[in-house]
Design an enzyme around this catalytic site. Structure first.
Site, PDB file in Angstrom:
ATOM      1  CG  ASP A 176       1.626  -4.363   0.404  1.00 60.78           C
ATOM      2  OD1 ASP A 176       1.929  -3.195   0.072  1.00 60.78           O
ATOM      3  OD2 ASP A 176       0.699  -4.637   1.180  1.00 60.78           O
ATOM      4  CE  LYS A 181      -1.677   1.646   1.018  1.00 68.21           C
ATOM      5  NZ  LYS A 181      -1.784   0.478   1.924  1.00 68.21           N
ATOM      6  CD  GLN A 214      -4.430  -0.740   4.260  1.00 68.50           C
ATOM      7  OE1 GLN A 214      -4.276  -0.639   3.043  1.00 68.50           O
ATOM      8  NE2 GLN A 214      -3.612  -0.132   5.129  1.00 68.50           N
TER       9      GLN A 214
END
Lengths: 970, 970
Positions: free
Chosen positions: B161, B92, B136
């Protein structure tokens, strides 16, 4: 009560466990078929809704049994006056009322704007009486309003319509703990109550609206059906529909679904409501659903009629959501244990400086802490994000709640270095709150800025037992001391100005100015009417007074020699200890000698600390005696006309300040009257709010200034007498060092190195000093309180020294004596202390006051001196005798006594250490603090204005302009 | 920039418009088949993701072209250190970096607790450099943390997200304006970019997880597919799957979907990632999806491979969300027009009292207002919900933003009743903000509490043009004046104490105390090092000084006769006008005469108003001259060691206070230096923050005290000179009443009824008074500013009178002259005024200062007196001449002049009305305010301490203890 709420969750959990198979058209054994034909069973929404409403009525009844004053509250907000809306609202209000919900129709004008409507909704969000809010759509308004924004403005936890985006989101991801939208929830409930198993069934939902289709599909999915959603873009809709074991229709087209669309035996739930022309009806029309009922009922296994199907269920589920929300609120209200999340502490070795420790810990957001301890957002005024003021309305809301245990932290006669009372208090609450998981609030005084800039060393505790952020605590905080100064000095200005105006004007002129003619009219202000009343003049027309009455009213005739009111600053300013004011030519020679005190010595600070409510504060302010007139009668603040102005200046200051400990437990900081000439304790209001917030199994720990002979005695005889509270235990903080000093150790002087006697084991010296400790233990016992001795550890102490203190304490009848290392370990080091305090509070409360108010002033002084100090007798000076006589005559004889005595000794002489017995206590002067409500007995000269040293802490203090951080403050 | 953001929305809107039919397996004409067989076309996620990343890089480039300092920011929060997480995070970060996103991996220890993690996330939520936050998962932590709570702690507007409940909710109800979850969005994007039409297709989603299945089904539904969701409870799953034109699989079982499950020609999107043992690979395993790829590709029309299908798309869509969020932030930042929602005003007739009007309007929540005007939440410290402090960091954030127009509101020479300057200012901003929809901020001074309790009448404006809540405005506000008083008096205490200690100690003893040995060590504090440096002693070891240097360092040797520093209170206390301090025996006879001023007269208040930042304030505080030593050298606050302590006390006070007008537009209230002996304007910092917040098309309107000869002159020559700002226009407020007074009308006295001359038309008197107005118009013109004359209407004015004022003004060269009825009509009554101000500001800015600093002090005074007052010359008293000489020698000759002159006349004599010409202005005394940065020229006696009248406003002020409301304050 959690059980109550758990039941609701169980209703949801029940879904997948129902046994009846569907798709077969087989009828349930326990339910007789309504018709002998093959036609579908009719699912009566009307009947099911009635059952649900009855269940809910039962729930509400059991809630009110738990808490009689509790009523579930629903608010139905309507903008404008559409008639169809009115019909729906009437239905909802009726259903709610029957169940026992207080439903209020909030009607708002068509002219309302979006901002105003949002504001209105915010008010309802913040209103603790309201558990459910719905906004009746469509909005009937003149200016455009975004209805989606309105729906999302309702607090998700009051969104009993289940239409807030958050509640939609919860449902979407299978979190059924939010509020479910009423219509689809009603559909599911109908299917469930018809005995149909959803899990594994094929379900088709026609329509994808936000209110019906989308949430219905989600509910079915999370009840484990295999769901297909059809809509305007769907091809072969009939074929797909025909695959459904469960068919939910919400597509808005009258009778669109035909019999041929339906799988034989399927459950058909029809959410449509359409008006169809029908010449056979008187009204010319009738209501039909989206399903062709006549055709469908021949094919389906179960079917809902229109009307009488889904419609009544929508209202019932709205009620269910409201009751559910109320149950949650009740649960929160009755919950005894906070869900407070402590801040973790990772103590370093060696223990760093206080400021390094304080900076190393990031305080939690104060709004979060407020929520954790059960405060409603409307009760909290944030001052930045690390401190907040708490509204006095908390006391009304929690009036019926049981109070917690009340613990006072006192000390032995201290060395000039202090023995760590604040630190021990902080250690105790950190242990109780963060380690023993008990509800606990520390209630502290706000420190004066004088010492902050004078002597290095804050008042926020120390080491790993502190209030944070310490710079906020030690500086302006929320301005309470500034407000006290402003009020004090406004009264002083008005006092001197009034004397000046009385000296320079004749009665009539004075009167004309005091009651001026404005636009031809003259009238008394309310405060002037009060003075007239005190003078026995029952007139309200200013022109009706006689000459003599003019004079009596206008002339306070203050005797300057008797003036007791002084100006204040919150600074150590020795040059203001004695001054002459009024030396400008404009004052025409009417000068006088007076002085400034430090602000915390103001009677107003004591008033703030002792007031029980705004009204009480105002009365106390009015009653403050500033001087006597030439006839010997007291002149009050009210006579000077300033009561209201003072109350206005102090309105916000009366609200306690919320801060936190290093471990994230709540601390209330409020008021800080000097312990020398006032009672030296924090406020009654903070303690009361604390006691209600912690609840019956919780604790409020508060501090009393100096040794138990001073602070604790006044805490009990003045503060607790005023508040009516009975403290449950006293924690008596001692150090090995102080007891050695009382045993004859070398003088202890700030700044100078400690004598070896103090840094090495010396049991002999310690033994000799024990009588001081024992006197303080006896002092606690004299009030009937269990005494927990807390030995605040210093690194040089030895175990044998600790053991000696412990055994002596226990022998003297202390409830417990524990060694505590909170300074180096935080709450973890005070767990034993916390355990002892918990046990002490579990004992019955035998608290008693030391003396009755009816006793003559001298007898009260004598009682205190002999019991608390070990004195043989009290001797009044001639001046004091005269004052006692005058005050008694003026009606102040039945006030409690506030002893003003050195804190360095149990006797009146600071040089005498240990525990002298049988000495004479000399009282030099006596005066009244009528607003605070006590008579002050001055045992020798007590300075009310400290000075700065040649090198005050000022030199080290700096502001880092890059980081904005304060340096060198501690 | 909105166009930028619109593009993103268009991407979403594109979905249903794609043309290619699906379900036929037909290949698109523009794309050659990869294989000649009947096998499915491979949808390469790797390739599509690359395209998307390239598109995004383009977007970021165009953003930075718009605002060079702007960088999209992503924060990837990881708890613990799982290796698989590390791999994902590296991917990422790499992708982000390539695109131009600043991606930071925020690694937190396994030991973190839930509270600490929440706090960390809150920090990121508040950080304006951060546009996207992802946490995460899974969390690798020691103590249990509720991951759902963590996901929901991320601000929905930074939740790139797309997993926050609010974003899930938005998607569920078809609002695609939130963030879409990355994996399902990637699936849709793959289908779309493969050229497949979703609308009308039958889609089957296998799996209902929160991250994949559920949102994928919702996305397909809102792209108009007919969607069926299958899961573990689904029966006949193969059959249902076989009906799908579009099949999305995310069920977590390796190769579960066989070829026989797939409809020939279907699009198959495989979200699974499973590890399958494979002895042929070096690693012993390979990755496979949930679909049996080898079988499926023989049946499907399109298929995604694993790996290389959905996986890369998840990262790409995360980047897309981040860029989208950044685009929104940039859009907000570049947006020139606020979306401020005014509070509606419904004026009553007759116009009620100020307090009734103020109470009738409910202020909006101050946090909402702060947001409306573009403040970030971290820049705002709430003080309750009606006032807030604004962080100076705003100036850093908006450093590159263009400033708005700067308008100063000044007046003619007023009557003792005041001519409504504040009211007109409030009317003007209400008109600009609520009616002309322009960004506008009113920047006002905070009023002193002295007058509040003295004379009835607040400073919040009046009628329908006010600041609300007026009681907050007129009382403590956020404590700034209290902080000024505390700082002022701390310096005073330190000054007198130092003199005392110097009198009573010898050099060496003094030195030992100033630089004490602590635990064997002695050192200078930084402030002491500064003093050494000023003395030319370049030593840092306290023991290295010579005897002589001891003395020079330790002894300030202040000449008591020269002391200029006075104590202050914020109260009208006439008895403190002249006092003697130090009369306590403890001060050993070292008493002296001095006085108290009102707090707003403190030089510190002027410093607060003129400081440009914390650092500048500290320098100014250091430079304040408190006295001269016996050799004639200035002694400063820094010499007394208090600079840091003063800065600490004033740190919060330097932040301006946000309040609002009656119509809900923003008001900054900050600082309030006396216009008599200081410059009488609000703070530079408030104006600077305001100018940046309103932006280039907006307006900051601020007030200058008294007539233009005093307030406006100082505003220009002192304040604007210091800030470097050029005001664009001056609004000159006048009334018919005042001009008549200048024409020879009867005296106007507060409390007394107005003479008929003022309440009836009298053009003759008005005509005679015009010269005063014309002088003030000329004053504005002297600075090169367009002058807008605002005739503040009183009910008894006649139209002819207004016309006379207008024509005279225009003839004198005023840019405009308008009649304004804001008092009775609010902003609606000042629209014409607003229009004139807008036009005036559109003219080029020709602002110029009146004099150069290099001129001698007397020349500067003369320039002001002749140009602004109409004086013929300035004459210095002998004392003033001497002072001018001394100050010039001491290096203060190049400071600007602060004239201290009566406000009642253009001349130095308050009794002379109209516009006298050629008179002599006498300057009696001269002194320096070195911290504020000006030399004060005293033209006659100016009292700095007002008194209370026999019947001050105090009598009417009360607190209603039932409602908590303040009564009688205004």
């Amino acid at each position: 009560m959690s059980a109550q709420y758990q039941k609701f969750l169980k209703v949801l959990e029940k879904w997948p466990t129902d046994k009846t198979k569907i798709g077969s058209g087989v009828q349930r054994r326990d339910e007789p078929a309504r018709k002998m034909s093959n036609e579908a069973k009719i699912i009566s929404g009307t009947a099911v809704a009635k059952n649900i409403r009855e269940e809910l009525r039962g729930e509400v009844t059991s809630m009110t049994r738990l808490l009689p004053k509790f009523t579930p509250g629903l608010r139905i907000v309507q903008v404008g006056g559409r008639e169809d809306s009115n019909v729906y609202i009437r239905m909802k209000v009726k259903a709610a009322t029957e169940i026992g919900i207080e439903a209020v129709h909030v009607q708002l004008p068509r002219t309302i704007t979006e901002v105003e409507l949002l504001d209105k909704i915010n008010d309802l969000n913040d209103d603790p009486r309201v558990h459910g809010i719905i906004v009746q759509m469509p909005l009937d308004c003149d200016s455009p309003i975004d209805s989606h924004r309105i729906t999302d403005a309702v607090a998700p936890e009051k969104d009993v319509d289940g239409l807030h985006t958050v509640n939609e989101g919860r449902l979407a991801i299978g979190d059924l703990g939010g509020f479910l939208p009423c219509t689809p929830w009603g559909c599911i409930e109908l299917i469930r109550r018809a005995g149909v198993e959803i899990s594994g069934a094929r379900a088709v939902v026609l329509g994808r609206s936000k209110i019906v289709g989308t949430p219905a599909a989600e509910l079915l999915k999370w009840a484990h059906a295999t769901v297909t959603v059809c809509h305007s873009k769907t091809r072969n809709i009939e074929e797909i529909t025909r695959s459904a074991d469960i068919l939910v229709v919400g597509i808005g087209v009258a009778e669109m679904v035909k019999g041929s669309w339906i799988k034989p035996g399927a459950v058909v739930i029809d959410c449509g409501i359409n008006v169809k022309p029908d010449p056979s009806k008187a009204s010319g029309s009738r209501l039909v659903g989206d399903v062709d009922y006549e055709e469908a009922k021949k094919v389906a296994g179960h079917i809902t009629p229109v009307p009488g199907g889904v419609g009544p269920m929508t209202v019932a589920m709205l009620m269910k959501n409201t009751v559910r929300s109320a149950a949650r609120a009740l649960d929160r209200q009755m919950r005894t244990q906070w869900t407070l999340e402590p801040l973790p502490l990772k103590p370093l070795r060696p223990v760093p400086s206080d400021i390094v420790i304080a900076r190393g810990q990031k305080p939690k957001d104060i709004a979060l802490l407020a929520k954790e301890i059960g405060l409603e957002s409307r009760e909290v005024s944030l001052y930045g994000n690390k401190k907040a003021k708490i509204s006095l309305s908390v006391l009304d809301r929690l009036a019926d709640k049981e109070a917690g245990s009340y613990v006072v932290v006192a000390g032995i006669t201290p060395t000039p270095l202090g023995e760590g009372k604040s630190t021990s208090l902080m250690g105790l609450v950190q242990a109780l709150g963060a380690h023993k998981k008990r509800n606990v609030i520390a209630a502290l005084r706000q420190p004066s800025q004088g010492p902050t800039f004078g002597i290095k060393g804050g008042a926020a505790g120390g080491g790993y037992a502190q209030v944070i952020p310490m710079e906020e605590f030690n500086l302006h905080l929320t301005g309470d001391i500034h407000a006290v100064s402003a009020a004090n000095n406004l009264l002083a200005a008005q006092l001197d100005t009034r004397i000046f105006h009385e000296c320079t004007q004749k009665d009539k002129a004075l009167y004309e100015r005091l009651v001026p003619r404005i636009k031809g009219q003259r009238k008394f202000s309310p405060i002037q009417l009060r003075r007239l009343k005190r003078l026995g003049i029952e007139k309200t027309d200013p022109d009706a007074l006689t000459e003599e009455e003019y004079g009596a009213f206008a002339r306070l005739d203050i005797d300057p020699e008797t003036i007791m009111w002084e100006r204040v600053v919150d600074i150590n300013d020795r040059y203001l200890r004695s001054i002459t004011v009024g030396q400008s030519p404009t004052e025409k020679g009417i000068s006088r000698e007076t002085r400034f005190s430090i602000a915390v010595a103001s009677e107003i600070m004591a008033v703030l600390a002792l007031s029980r409510c705004l009204k009480d504060m105002k009365h106390r302010l009015a009653d403050m005696v500033v001087a006597f007139d030439r006839s010997g009668k007291p002149v009050t603040a009210d006579d000077l006309g300033v009561t209201g102005a003072l109350a206005v200046l102090l309105k916000d200051a009366l609200e306690p300040n919320l801060m936190q400990s290093l471990e994230g437990t709540p601390v209330l900081v409020h008021a800080g009257p000097f312990a020398n000439i006032a009672h030296g304790c924090n406020s009654i209001i903070a303690d009361e709010i604390g006691l209600k917030l912690v609840g019956k199994d919780g604790f409020v720990c508060t501090e009393a200034g100096f040794g138990s002979d001073i602070g604790m005695e006044k805490f009990c005889n003045i503060k607790c007498r005023t508040s009516g509270r009975k403290p449950n235990a006293v924690v008596l903080v001692t150090t090995v060092r102080a007891i050695k000093m009382h045993g004859g150790g070398a003088p202890v002087t700030p700044g100078a190195p400690l004598n070896k006697q103090y840094t090495e084991e010396n049991l002999e010296l310690l033994e000799k000093g024990l009588p001081n400790l024992l006197q303080h233990i006896a002092n606690g016992q004299a009030f009937g309180m269990p005494v927990v001795v807390c030995i605040n550890v210093h690194v040089t102490d030895t175990q044998a020294e600790h053991e000696l203190l412990k055994s002596a304490s226990l022998k003297a009848g202390a409830f417990a004596a524990v060694v505590s290392t909170h300074w180096s370990d935080g709450g973890a080091g005070a767990v034993e202390l916390a355990d002892a305090v918990i046990k002490a509070c579990e004992k019955g409360n035998n608290f008693k006051l030391l003396y009755d108010l009816e006793l003559p002033l001298l007898d009260k002084m004598t009682k205190i001196a002999t019991t608390m100090y070990g004195a043989g007798k009290v001797v009044l000076s001639a001046n004091a005798q005269e004052k006692v006589k005058r005050l008694t005559e003026a009606g102040f004889g039945n006030l409690p006594i506030c002893m003003s005595k050195t804190s360095g000794s149990l006797s009146g002489d600071a040089k005498i250490k240990g525990a002298p017995k049988g000495f004479t206590l000399d009282v030099e002067d006596v005066y009244v603090s009528a607003g605070a409500g006590f008579v002050v007995a001055m045992c020798g000269e007590i300075t009310k204005m400290p000075g700065l040293s040649t090198r005050p802490a000022i030199y080290d203090i700096d502001l880092n302009t890059e980081t904005g951080q304060i340096e060198g403050l501690f």
